[in-house]
Each structure stands twice: as structure tokens, then as C-alpha cells.
Design a protein around this motif. Structure first.
Motif, PDB file in Angstrom:
ATOM      1  N   UNK A  97       0.832  -1.207   0.000  1.00 41.87           N
ATOM      2  CA  UNK A  97       0.000   0.000   0.000  1.00 41.87           C
ATOM      3  C   UNK A  97       0.864   1.254   0.000  1.00 41.87           C
ATOM      4  N   UNK A  98       1.987   1.202   0.704  1.00 40.22           N
ATOM      5  CA  UNK A  98       2.873   2.368   0.756  1.00 40.22           C
ATOM      6  C   UNK A  98       3.438   2.706  -0.627  1.00 40.22           C
ATOM      7  N   UNK A  99       3.695   1.684  -1.443  1.00 37.77           N
ATOM      8  CA  UNK A  99       4.185   1.905  -2.810  1.00 37.77           C
ATOM      9  C   UNK A  99       3.089   2.545  -3.662  1.00 37.77           C
ATOM     10  N   UNK A 100       1.863   2.062  -3.519  1.00 41.47           N
ATOM     11  CA  UNK A 100       0.740   2.647  -4.254  1.00 41.47           C
ATOM     12  C   UNK A 100       0.616   4.134  -3.952  1.00 41.47           C
ATOM     13  N   UNK A 101       0.708   4.479  -2.675  1.00 44.24           N
ATOM     14  CA  UNK A 101       0.534   5.874  -2.269  1.00 44.24           C
ATOM     15  C   UNK A 101       1.713   6.723  -2.735  1.00 44.24           C
ATOM     16  N   UNK A 102       2.940   6.212  -2.560  1.00 44.55           N
ATOM     17  CA  UNK A 102       4.130   6.975  -2.931  1.00 44.55           C
ATOM     18  C   UNK A 102       4.198   7.247  -4.428  1.00 44.55           C
TER      19      UNK A 102
ATOM     20  N   UNK B 252      10.210  -3.583 -11.687  1.00 44.48           N
ATOM     21  CA  UNK B 252      11.567  -3.121 -11.987  1.00 44.48           C
ATOM     22  C   UNK B 252      12.015  -2.075 -10.978  1.00 44.48           C
ATOM     23  N   UNK B 253      11.121  -1.187 -10.583  1.00 40.95           N
ATOM     24  CA  UNK B 253      11.468  -0.193  -9.569  1.00 40.95           C
ATOM     25  C   UNK B 253      11.855  -0.884  -8.261  1.00 40.95           C
ATOM     26  N   UNK B 254      11.087  -1.895  -7.863  1.00 46.03           N
ATOM     27  CA  UNK B 254      11.409  -2.635  -6.642  1.00 46.03           C
ATOM     28  C   UNK B 254      12.754  -3.341  -6.776  1.00 46.03           C
ATOM     29  N   UNK B 255      13.014  -3.938  -7.933  1.00 43.35           N
ATOM     30  CA  UNK B 255      14.288  -4.618  -8.164  1.00 43.35           C
ATOM     31  C   UNK B 255      15.448  -3.644  -8.099  1.00 43.35           C
ATOM     32  N   UNK B 256      15.287  -2.486  -8.692  1.00 38.98           N
ATOM     33  CA  UNK B 256      16.370  -1.497  -8.669  1.00 38.98           C
ATOM     34  C   UNK B 256      16.668  -1.037  -7.246  1.00 38.98           C
ATOM     35  N   UNK B 257      15.643  -0.907  -6.439  1.00 40.96           N
ATOM     36  CA  UNK B 257      15.869  -0.563  -5.036  1.00 40.96           C
ATOM     37  C   UNK B 257      16.733  -1.635  -4.381  1.00 40.96           C
ATOM     38  N   UNK B 258      16.363  -2.897  -4.575  1.00 46.12           N
ATOM     39  CA  UNK B 258      17.126  -4.001  -3.989  1.00 46.12           C
ATOM     40  C   UNK B 258      18.564  -4.029  -4.518  1.00 46.12           C
ATOM     41  N   UNK B 259      18.725  -3.692  -5.788  1.00 47.04           N
ATOM     42  CA  UNK B 259      20.036  -3.772  -6.417  1.00 47.04           C
ATOM     43  C   UNK B 259      20.991  -2.699  -5.908  1.00 47.04           C
ATOM     44  N   UNK B 260      20.468  -1.499  -5.659  1.00 51.97           N
ATOM     45  CA  UNK B 260      21.344  -0.370  -5.334  1.00 51.97           C
ATOM     46  C   UNK B 260      21.326   0.027  -3.864  1.00 51.97           C
ATOM     47  N   UNK B 261      20.547  -0.676  -3.050  1.00 51.74           N
ATOM     48  CA  UNK B 261      20.421  -0.259  -1.659  1.00 51.74           C
ATOM     49  C   UNK B 261      21.744  -0.348  -0.912  1.00 51.74           C
ATOM     50  N   UNK B 262      22.587  -1.301  -1.260  1.00 51.35           N
ATOM     51  CA  UNK B 262      23.936  -1.392  -0.686  1.00 51.35           C
ATOM     52  C   UNK B 262      24.936  -1.355  -1.837  1.00 51.35           C
ATOM     53  N   UNK B 263      24.991  -0.233  -2.516  1.00 49.95           N
ATOM     54  CA  UNK B 263      25.761  -0.096  -3.754  1.00 49.95           C
ATOM     55  C   UNK B 263      27.254  -0.306  -3.515  1.00 49.95           C
TER      56      UNK B 263
ATOM     57  N   UNK C 282      11.139  -4.307   4.755  1.00 49.60           N
ATOM     58  CA  UNK C 282      10.870  -3.264   5.739  1.00 49.60           C
ATOM     59  C   UNK C 282      11.493  -1.939   5.321  1.00 49.60           C
ATOM     60  N   UNK C 283      12.692  -2.020   4.776  1.00 48.91           N
ATOM     61  CA  UNK C 283      13.379  -0.795   4.355  1.00 48.91           C
ATOM     62  C   UNK C 283      12.663  -0.153   3.165  1.00 48.91           C
ATOM     63  N   UNK C 284      12.196  -0.980   2.237  1.00 48.07           N
ATOM     64  CA  UNK C 284      11.453  -0.476   1.086  1.00 48.07           C
ATOM     65  C   UNK C 284      10.155   0.185   1.546  1.00 48.07           C
ATOM     66  N   UNK C 285       9.458  -0.468   2.446  1.00 50.55           N
ATOM     67  CA  UNK C 285       8.197   0.061   2.972  1.00 50.55           C
ATOM     68  C   UNK C 285       8.431   1.403   3.662  1.00 50.55           C
ATOM     69  N   UNK C 286       9.519   1.478   4.435  1.00 50.97           N
ATOM     70  CA  UNK C 286       9.858   2.718   5.139  1.00 50.97           C
ATOM     71  C   UNK C 286      10.136   3.848   4.136  1.00 50.97           C
TER      72      UNK C 286
ATOM     73  N   UNK D 171      15.965   7.890   1.580  1.00 48.07           N
ATOM     74  CA  UNK D 171      14.887   7.982   2.572  1.00 48.07           C
ATOM     75  C   UNK D 171      14.769   6.718   3.413  1.00 48.07           C
ATOM     76  N   UNK D 172      15.193   5.592   2.852  1.00 47.40           N
ATOM     77  CA  UNK D 172      15.065   4.317   3.570  1.00 47.40           C
ATOM     78  C   UNK D 172      16.002   4.210   4.765  1.00 47.40           C
TER      79      UNK D 172
END
Length: 389
Positions: free
Chosen positions: A203-208, A234-245, A287-291, A330-331
Motif C-alpha cells: 500500500x505504501x508503494x501505491x501511495x508513494x 523493476x522499480x522494486x528490483x532497482x531498489x534491492x540492487x542499489x540499496x547497498x551499492x 521493511x526498508x522499502x516500505x519505510x 529515505x530508507x
């Protein structure tokens, strides 16, 4: 234009996809392994039932065929009209994933399980089959249907993933060419599919994203999900890919696409070169993505994930590189720590587009390692300065 009309008109910005390669490296033709096989419909449906052929049930789920399309396909088979060739990806365990032909095989499998009735209104020649399902076909028609041969081009497992990705990118389906994420999805396993789907349907992704990946059903008026050719995943995957770049790790891949394929394998636990992402790590990522999504909605509002410099009232479309840049920064903080500075954070994030280097890093050559590093660093620096002031 009303707010709802403006949201519906928004697209996902593709300008950041124009130059994603880290290097130009033509593929060695000797590494490409493609074989052409013939299967009967009975054989391939049996393999689907046995789990040896993966139809990726949620693949292209926004483009499911209508009753008329299904009936016309069945009628074509019964008339002896050859079907267009299929493309399968063969995994290392010998199983297949259907890359091109999902809807056709789904329809055939459904029919052979008595899940589809032929309707006279949709039949062009065989209207005497009105009301028939597979089991009601006459013996001669049953034999003809079951024994129908299909041509399958199989990309064998020894072909490097980057080469497979390029090959699938050249495949034209009966509808539209596959998007980059649809290709990755077709090459993936259920673990990553389920995880990326979970993130993209929070739901947080829908709103954001301002409900961008929803649309109105023209027949009922109800809101339904629209993956945007799997851009949401793809947006979710990119977050996972670059979160610890990791700059050096990223540079070791030939392109941004190759890097995202490898991250997908890590999510699946099938990577041969990198450590798999564990179940607890998946939970932490979620959790980090949701945050991040909650913070983007609260702090950035309509400007979230879009190029929207100060003084500009009309926002641009969702931009993949901006999404990575803002969401990952932001995460790193709880919303309670950021909320008191909401106005300043929005102002500074929008002012970042006045920096020519940052603006370039989210629009041109976005796969370049230096562009990735710069766009990930800038929002982090902004938050650090605001919180440390």
C-alpha cells in the motif's frame, strides 16, 4: 486537466534507459547455444503439468487473452494452421521457462484441462463445435489436437545470461516486444517473482507512486492493478540492487541490465558468483522499502520520484533513476526523524535538479558507475546536512 486525468496521463520516464551500458562488448557468437526442437501439444502440456515447463503464471497478467482470442487459437490448431514459433529459456536443472508464447501455451493448457468452452460467436469455420470443451471433441479431432507439433527455439543454459537477455530483447511477440523486466521475470524463479510482486503491491508503494500503477476497468469502473509492463517490479528490483551499492562489484558487470539479472539470481538463491540473499535479509529489504515509500509519500508528495525542479508546478513522469536516488536515501531513516523537516527535505530534493551533474545522472547514461554513485550520494548528503544542522 483534473488531477485524476493528470495522473492517468503520466508515464514512466524512459529517457534514463537510453544509455545503460557500462561498456560496449559484442557477444562472441560461439557462446550462443540455441537449439530448435519440436514438441507435440500433448508433450508440452504434460511437461507444464509436471512442472518441467514454467509458464510464469503472473507473467503478462495484464494482457490475458479474451475468450475470443482463445477460441480462435484453438480453432486454428484444429484447422491445422501452424502456430508461430515459441521461445524457451532452459535453466541449469533442465527445466524450461516460456519467454515468448505464454498466452498461447496457457490457452492450450487451459483447453486441455476442459477449462475453456468453444462459443459459436467466436468460431469462424467450426461452428459445429459450439459448446464443446476438449473432452467433447470427436476422437479424430482429439488426436489431431494432441499430436499438433510446435516449434520451440531453446536458449540453452550454457549461454551466458547477458547473451540470453540480449536475445530475448530481440524477440518480437505476437503483441508487443518484451520489456526489460518481463525478460528478467521470464528468466527468474518463483522466489524473486513473489518478493518483487510483494514489494510492488505494498500500500505504501501505491501511495508513494500516486496510484500510478492502477487503472480503471472500462467495463466496471473499478480500479485494477496495471503493472506498466512490470515497471513497478523493476522499480522494486532497482531498489534491492542499489540499496547497498558497491562500485567495484557493479563495474564487474557488462551493463546495468546484466547487473539486474545477477541481482535477480541472488534474490532467487541461484547465483553462481555472488552470495544469495537470505530469508531474513529479504525481510529487512521489505521493511526498508516500505519505510522509504512511506517517507516519500509524506515528505515529497506529488514530487516523489519525478524530475520536478523548484518553481515547476507540472511534475514529470516517474523516473527510474530518481526513484533509486530518493528511495534509498529515505530508507535510511525512520519517518519520525525526518517528518519535522518535511518542507526543507522536499525543497532540497527538488533543488537537486538544479545541479547539472545530478540532473544528468538521472537522465543520460544512467548505467554509468559514476552516474549511479553520484545520484545515490546526493540525497544522502542532503539529508545528512539537514539532520546535522
Amino acid at each position: 486537466m483534473s488531477q485524476e486525468e493528470e495522473f492517468a496521463a503520466d508515464e514512466v520516464d524512459d529517457s534514463d534507459l537510453s544509455a545503460g551500458a557500462l561498456s560496449v562488448k559484442p557477444w562472441d557468437p560461439a557462446k550462443i547455444r540455441i537449439t530448435t526442437k519440436n514438441f507435440s501439444l500433448r508433450e508440452v502440456v504434460q511437461q507444464i503439468n509436471d512442472g518441467e515447463v514454467d509458464l510464469a503464471p503472473d507473467f503478462q497478467r495484464d494482457y490475458v487473452w479474451k475468450e475470443r482470442q482463445r477460441t480462435r487459437l484453438i480453432e486454428s490448431v484444429l484447422l491445422g494452421i501452424p502456430l508461430p514459433a515459441f521461445y524457451f529459456n532452459q535453466d541449469r536443472d533442465g527445466s524450461y521457462q516460456v519467454v515468448d508464447g505464454v498466452q498461447r501455451l496457457s490457452t492450450i493448457s487451459l483447453f486441455m484441462r476442459d477449462g475453456h468452452l468453444l462459443d459459436r460467436r467466436d468460431l469462424e469455420y467450426l461452428d459445429d463445435l459450439h459448446g464443446s470443451n476438449y473432452s467433447k471433441l470427436k476422437p479424430a479431432a482429439l488426436r489431431r489436437f494432441r499430436s499438433t507439433q510446435i516449434v520451440v527455439h531453446v536458449i540453452e543454459p550454457q549461454t551466458p545470461d547477458e547473451v540470453k537477455y540480449d536475445i530475448f530483447g530481440r524477440v518480437n511477440t505476437l503483441g508487443s516486444p518484451l520489456s526489460a523486466q518481463e525478460i528478467r521475470h521470464a528468466m527468474s524463479k518463483p522466489r524473486s517473482r513473489a518478493f518483487l510482486r510483494e514489494l510492488s503491491e505494498l500500500a505504501s508503494f501505491d501511495i508513494a507512486t500516486d496510484w500510478h500503477f492502477w487503472r480503471k476497468d472500462p467495463s466496471t469502473g473499478a480500479r485494477i492493478r496495471d503493472s506498466g509492463r512490470m515497471t513497478n517490479r523493476e522499480l522494486a528490483l532497482r531498489f534491492c540492487a542499489f540499496v547497498d551499492f558497491n562500485y567495484d562489484e557493479y563495474r564487474s558487470h557488462s551493463s546495468l541490465d546484466a547487473f539486474l539479472v545477477e541481482v535477480t539470481r541472488r534474490l532467487d538463491g541461484t547465483s553462481e558468483s555472488e552470495r544469495s540473499i537470505s530469508a531474513p535479509e529479504l525481510g529487512a529489504l521489505r521493511n526498508r522499502f516500505d519505510r522509504a515509500m512511506e517517507a516519500a509519500a509524506v515528505l515529497l508528495g506529488r514530487a516523489a520520484f519525478r524530475r520536478m525542479p523548484p518553481g515547476q508546478s507540472r511534475r514529470g513522469p516517474i523516473n527510474r533513476a530518481v526513484f533509486e536516488s530518493q528511495a534509498i536515501a529515505l530508507s535510511e531513516y525512520p519517518i519520525t526523524e525526518l517528518r519535522p523537516f518535511a518542507q526543507e527535505i522536499e525543497r532540497k530534493f527538488r533543488q537537486a535538479f538544479d545541479d547539472a551533474k545530478y540532473s544528468k545522472a538521472v537522465t543520460v547514461g544512467t548505467g554509468d558507475p559514476n552516474a549511479v554513485a553520484y545520484r545515490l550520494d546526493q540525497p544522502r548528503l542532503i539529508l545528512r546536512r539537514i539532520l546535522d544542522a
